[in-house]
Design a protein around this motif. Structure first.
Motif, PDB file in Angstrom:
ATOM      1  N   GLY A 157       0.841  -1.186   0.000  1.00  0.00           N
ATOM      2  CA  GLY A 157       0.000   0.000   0.000  1.00  0.00           C
ATOM      3  C   GLY A 157       0.873   1.229   0.000  1.00  0.00           C
ATOM      4  N   ARG A 158       0.319   2.309  -0.493  1.00  0.00           N
ATOM      5  CA  ARG A 158       1.115   3.520  -0.629  1.00  0.00           C
ATOM      6  C   ARG A 158       1.549   4.090   0.717  1.00  0.00           C
ATOM      7  NH1 ARG A 158      -0.938   9.269  -3.110  1.00  0.00           N
ATOM      8  NH2 ARG A 158       1.101  10.228  -3.348  1.00  0.00           N
ATOM      9  N   GLU A 159       0.748   3.915   1.775  1.00  0.00           N
ATOM     10  CA  GLU A 159       1.065   4.472   3.088  1.00  0.00           C
ATOM     11  C   GLU A 159       1.354   3.369   4.098  1.00  0.00           C
ATOM     12  OE1 GLU A 159       1.553   7.583   3.624  1.00  0.00           O
ATOM     13  OE2 GLU A 159       0.966   8.158   1.596  1.00  0.00           O
ATOM     14  N   ARG A 208       4.166   1.413   6.086  1.00  0.00           N
ATOM     15  CA  ARG A 208       5.572   1.387   6.477  1.00  0.00           C
ATOM     16  C   ARG A 208       6.071  -0.037   6.639  1.00  0.00           C
ATOM     17  NH1 ARG A 208       6.679   6.161  10.925  1.00  0.00           N
ATOM     18  NH2 ARG A 208       6.051   7.898   9.634  1.00  0.00           N
ATOM     19  N   PRO A 209       7.366  -0.274   6.412  1.00  0.00           N
ATOM     20  CA  PRO A 209       8.430   0.705   6.153  1.00  0.00           C
ATOM     21  C   PRO A 209       8.562   1.119   4.699  1.00  0.00           C
ATOM     22  CG  PRO A 209       9.386  -1.474   6.315  1.00  0.00           C
ATOM     23  CD  PRO A 209       7.916  -1.651   6.601  1.00  0.00           C
ATOM     24  N   TRP A 210       7.873   0.406   3.763  1.00  0.00           N
ATOM     25  CA  TRP A 210       8.111   0.647   2.344  1.00  0.00           C
ATOM     26  C   TRP A 210       7.638   2.022   1.897  1.00  0.00           C
ATOM     27  CZ3 TRP A 210       6.274  -3.942   4.356  1.00  0.00           C
ATOM     28  CH2 TRP A 210       7.172  -5.017   4.298  1.00  0.00           C
ATOM     29  N   SER A 211       6.631   2.556   2.555  1.00  0.00           N
ATOM     30  CA  SER A 211       6.159   3.879   2.170  1.00  0.00           C
ATOM     31  C   SER A 211       7.244   4.929   2.365  1.00  0.00           C
ATOM     32  CB  SER A 211       4.919   4.256   2.993  1.00  0.00           C
ATOM     33  OG  SER A 211       5.222   4.259   4.381  1.00  0.00           O
ATOM     34  N   GLU A 212       8.120   4.741   3.382  1.00  0.00           N
ATOM     35  CA  GLU A 212       9.200   5.705   3.596  1.00  0.00           C
ATOM     36  C   GLU A 212      10.213   5.632   2.455  1.00  0.00           C
ATOM     37  OE1 GLU A 212       9.278   7.988   6.080  1.00  0.00           O
ATOM     38  OE2 GLU A 212       7.247   7.224   6.378  1.00  0.00           O
ATOM     39  N   TYR A 213      10.517   4.406   1.997  1.00  0.00           N
ATOM     40  CA  TYR A 213      11.414   4.274   0.846  1.00  0.00           C
ATOM     41  C   TYR A 213      10.798   4.946  -0.381  1.00  0.00           C
ATOM     42  CZ  TYR A 213      14.135   0.777   3.447  1.00  0.00           C
ATOM     43  OH  TYR A 213      14.923   0.149   4.358  1.00  0.00           O
ATOM     44  N   ALA A 214       9.520   4.666  -0.630  1.00  0.00           N
ATOM     45  CA  ALA A 214       8.861   5.231  -1.814  1.00  0.00           C
ATOM     46  C   ALA A 214       8.829   6.755  -1.751  1.00  0.00           C
ATOM     47  CB  ALA A 214       7.443   4.675  -1.936  1.00  0.00           C
ATOM     48  N   ARG A 215       8.507   7.293  -0.586  1.00  0.00           N
ATOM     49  CA  ARG A 215       8.441   8.752  -0.452  1.00  0.00           C
ATOM     50  C   ARG A 215       9.798   9.388  -0.694  1.00  0.00           C
ATOM     51  NH1 ARG A 215       6.383   8.648   4.114  1.00  0.00           N
ATOM     52  NH2 ARG A 215       4.208   8.758   3.467  1.00  0.00           N
ATOM     53  N   ASP A 216      10.852   8.779  -0.150  1.00  0.00           N
ATOM     54  CA  ASP A 216      12.196   9.318  -0.333  1.00  0.00           C
ATOM     55  C   ASP A 216      12.652   9.201  -1.794  1.00  0.00           C
ATOM     56  OD1 ASP A 216      13.981  10.664   1.333  1.00  0.00           O
ATOM     57  OD2 ASP A 216      15.380   8.990   1.366  1.00  0.00           O
ATOM     58  N   ILE A 217      12.304   8.086  -2.422  1.00  0.00           N
ATOM     59  CA  ILE A 217      12.687   7.889  -3.827  1.00  0.00           C
ATOM     60  C   ILE A 217      11.979   8.905  -4.724  1.00  0.00           C
ATOM     61  CG2 ILE A 217      12.470   6.298  -5.780  1.00  0.00           C
ATOM     62  CD1 ILE A 217      12.914   4.018  -3.708  1.00  0.00           C
ATOM     63  N   LYS A 218      10.687   9.085  -4.533  1.00  0.00           N
ATOM     64  CA  LYS A 218       9.962  10.050  -5.360  1.00  0.00           C
ATOM     65  C   LYS A 218      10.482  11.457  -5.155  1.00  0.00           C
ATOM     66  CE  LYS A 218       5.871   8.897  -3.929  1.00  0.00           C
ATOM     67  NZ  LYS A 218       4.418   9.003  -3.756  1.00  0.00           N
ATOM     68  N   SER A 219      10.780  11.807  -3.909  1.00  0.00           N
ATOM     69  CA  SER A 219      11.314  13.136  -3.643  1.00  0.00           C
ATOM     70  C   SER A 219      12.657  13.326  -4.338  1.00  0.00           C
ATOM     71  CB  SER A 219      11.465  13.336  -2.128  1.00  0.00           C
ATOM     72  OG  SER A 219      12.066  14.566  -1.836  1.00  0.00           O
ATOM     73  N   GLY A 220      13.514  12.293  -4.302  1.00  0.00           N
ATOM     74  CA  GLY A 220      14.809  12.386  -4.972  1.00  0.00           C
ATOM     75  C   GLY A 220      14.663  12.493  -6.480  1.00  0.00           C
ATOM     76  N   LEU A 221      13.740  11.736  -7.057  1.00  0.00           N
ATOM     77  CA  LEU A 221      13.511  11.824  -8.500  1.00  0.00           C
ATOM     78  C   LEU A 221      13.033  13.212  -8.905  1.00  0.00           C
ATOM     79  CD1 LEU A 221      11.805   8.378  -9.238  1.00  0.00           C
ATOM     80  CD2 LEU A 221      14.059   9.133 -10.034  1.00  0.00           C
TER      81      LEU A 221
END
Length: 630
Positions: free
Chosen positions: A55-57, A59-72
């Motif tokens: 799911g999008r929200e 954890r812990p995977w949502s933190e990885y996804a949020r950080d990756i999208k922000s970096g992109l």
């Protein structure tokens, strides 16, 4: 660079109707939208598909996804169209068929392939590897935030990049024993989804060497409600190890961070975890994965691939745990000594000491005291030569010391502590009442809303008191308005009625028969009235008398309104009547001597007067006079 656009799709077990709707949207809307975007950006748009495991929200995977999208978004030289989907079936004990979800994705991306596919977590990685030939045959694939043991290497191609992590449960348990060497039992909290069952077996296998030293208790076959009960009654020298909780043995789905906070609220033992997203508020800490390092690798690989580099040329070794980090608050809560932390540890969330928080203020106060000491020494030396000059200098020195103490101590601490007891007490009482009501089977929501409204009112009143008291001490003008004095006094009395009842004191109020309109600040005037009433109740409580009364009345005397507050206490020593309003003068053992001084300042700021006199019948009467509006 144009702002990226992000859309999210969460897909689990799709019914036939919803699948038809998805196909209709894909056929009728998606190609037109994609074409419009392509035409508007002239082919520069880069499509990034992010596939979530749970799911999008979550954890812990949502933190990885949020950080990756922000970096992109920060690093991409191209405009991005980030599409997100969630493989919700991974959250069920018995996942259903994946074919409807596959058909849905196929309908969305047929003829409009993403420029890169990015999976977050092991279930998403396995899904996209299993169906890539049908869904994204030519799209580069980045498998991110997946443990190296869960990678299906047989299906890897030259068009894939793996950003893997490595779980080291032995290191995590060595950390527990280093911090708490007396630990005898560790309760392991892991859910019951297929992924969690895999990790349960891996943890059991890796921790076999600890079997003789520790009693390992497994909570994987319990409902989360039962886990909370057991966690609240663990024996001494126990700890909890948090692995993952996406679905419990009863089939109930949980958001891991919410579940962890619930566990932390009831657990009678410290909680350890190796996941950074769960650190900060619940877990003690230790060696853990770095979200930033994993995300940095993923973003770097994505930018390189979108820029034309071949995925086969990008290779990473699995990321191990980073340097240990610890939550200072949890170390203090469980009495874990800093000396037990391994070398190179980082302590976060540390609360500053009094010296660290007020270092400059303390240095300034010390400097003032040193200067004062020097001045006093000089004055004592001059006393031998000029007696008259010595008297005058001493008076000026006393005034200077008084001003310094008044501004440094009175403004910052004394007035606030003295004036805020009532609203803060009300807030605490209302909060405790609300907590008790929420424990009921069917709490009265209307009553709780009223309690929250009362808390908000008292909070605003306390904030207003702080702001106004600061303005009083700085001798700044009030923000006054026309008020009706009878109502203002009645509201103040309502705040202390319960206190009077608790002390078994009769508190009476007799209002004037006519309205008394004055110009004033109602909050400040109420504080003066409360101050005097509380002092009166203290005097009555300390007196050994059968008559325990405090009376308040308002009257009109010519062009002035009077507020009279009297008690049946022992009265005030005649020698003290002339100085009771002076700052720092008090007859109470624990008093600060600021209450009546502040009251006089407030009344005088309203162009009024305040006086005190002993009554012939016993006790004392305070009289406040304020000008009436013509």
């Amino acid at each position: 660079m144009s702002a990226p656009r992000t859309s999210t799709h969460s897909v689990g077990l799709w019914p036939a109707a919803l699948l038809c709707l998805g196909l209709f949207v894909a056929v009728c809307v998606w190609p037109e939208r994609a074409g419009a975007v392509e035409r508007s950006l002239r082919g520069e748009l880069k499509r990034v598909l992010v596939l979530h495991s749970f799911g999008r929200e979550f954890r812990p995977w949502s933190e990885y996804a949020r950080d990756i999208k922000s970096g992109l978004e920060r690093q991409s030289p191209w405009p991005l169209d980030i599409q997100e989907h969630a493989l919700l079936t991974a959250r069920f004990n018995n996942p259903g068929p994946e074919a409807p979800f596959v058909e849905y994705l196929h309908s969305l991306y047929q003829g409009a392939q993403p420029d890169i596919v990015l999976s977050i977590g092991a279930p998403a990685a396995r899904f996209v590897q299993r169906y890539r030939a049908r869904l994204f045959p030519d799209a580069p694939l980045i498998l991110s935030a997946v443990e190296y043991r869960l990678i299906n290497r047989a299906d890897l191609t030259d068009n894939d990049v793996v950003v893997a992590i490595r779980n080291d449960f032995v290191a995590a348990f060595d950390n527990i024993l280093q911090l708490l060497p007396d630990t005898r039992m560790v309760a392991v909290v892991i859910g019951a989804s297929p992924l969690e069952k895999f990790w349960l077996e891996e943890v059991k296998r890796e921790l076999k060497p600890f079997g003789e030293r520790l009693e390992l208790v497994w909570f994987s076959d319990l409902s989360f409600e039962e886990i909370l009960k057991r966690a609240s009654n663990l024996p001494p020298h126990s700890t909890l190890f948090w692995g993952l909780m996406s679905v419990d043995a009863a089939g109930v789905v949980h958001e891991s961070d919410i579940a962890l906070r619930s566990l932390h609220a009831v657990a009678n033992a410290p909680i350890f975890s190796y996941q950074e997203p769960f650190f900060g508020g619940s877990a003690v800490g230790g060696p853990m994965h770095s979200v930033a390092e994993t995300s940095s690798r993923t973003v770097s690989a994505a930018i390189r691939i979108l820029g034309g580099e071949k995925p086969a040329s990008i290779n990473y070794e699995p990321l191990s745990f980073g340097p240990p980090r610890y939550d200072w608050r949890e170390l203090q809560r469980w009495g874990i000594s800093k000396s037990r932390l391994p070398p190179g540890s980082e302590i976060l969330y540390r609360e500053p000491t009094v010296w660290e928080r007020y270092r400059w203020q303390m240095l300034l106060i010390t400097s003032v005291f040193l200067v004062q000491a020097g001045l006093i020494s000089g004055l004592l030396h001059e006393r031998r030569r000029r007696r008259l000059a010595e008297v005058e200098s001493r008076q000026r020195l006393a005034e200077l010391a008084h001003v310094n103490r008044y501004s440094a101590v009175g403004e910052l601490t004394t007035s606030i502590a003295h004036e805020l007891n009532q609203p803060l007490g009300s807030i605490l009482t209302n909060a405790e009442t609300a907590e008790l009501m929420l424990k009921a089977a069917s709490p009265d929501l209307d009553e709780i809303r009223q309690i929250l409204a009362d808390i908000r009112r008292d909070d605003l009143r306390a904030s207003e008191v702080i702001r106004r008291l600061r303005s009083v001490l700085k001798k700044t003008p009030f923000e006054v308005r026309d008020i009706e004095l009878n109502d203002t006094v009645r509201e103040a009395i309502g705040l202390v009625t319960a206190v009077a009842d608790g002390r078994r004191i009769a508190l009476t109020y007799m209002a004037a028969s006519t309205d008394l309109h004055v110009k004033g600040d109602p909050v400040q005037l109420q504080q003066v009235i409360l101050n005097l009433i509380i002092n009166a109740m203290d005097a009555v409580s300390d007196a050994d008398t059968k008559k325990r009364e405090v009376s308040v009345s308002t009257v009109r005397a010519g062009n002035q309104a009077e507020i009279r507050i009297s008690d049946t206490g022992p009265g005030i020593n005649s020698a003290d009547l002339g100085c009771i309003f002076d700052p720092f003068f008090t007859t109470k053992p624990q008093g600060m001597g600021m209450g009546l001084a502040i009251a006089r300042t407030i009344v005088e700021a309203h162009h009024g007067t305040i006086a005190a006199a002993n009554l012939l019948s016993g006790g004392v009467q305070f009289t406040i006079r304020l000008p009436i509006i013509r």
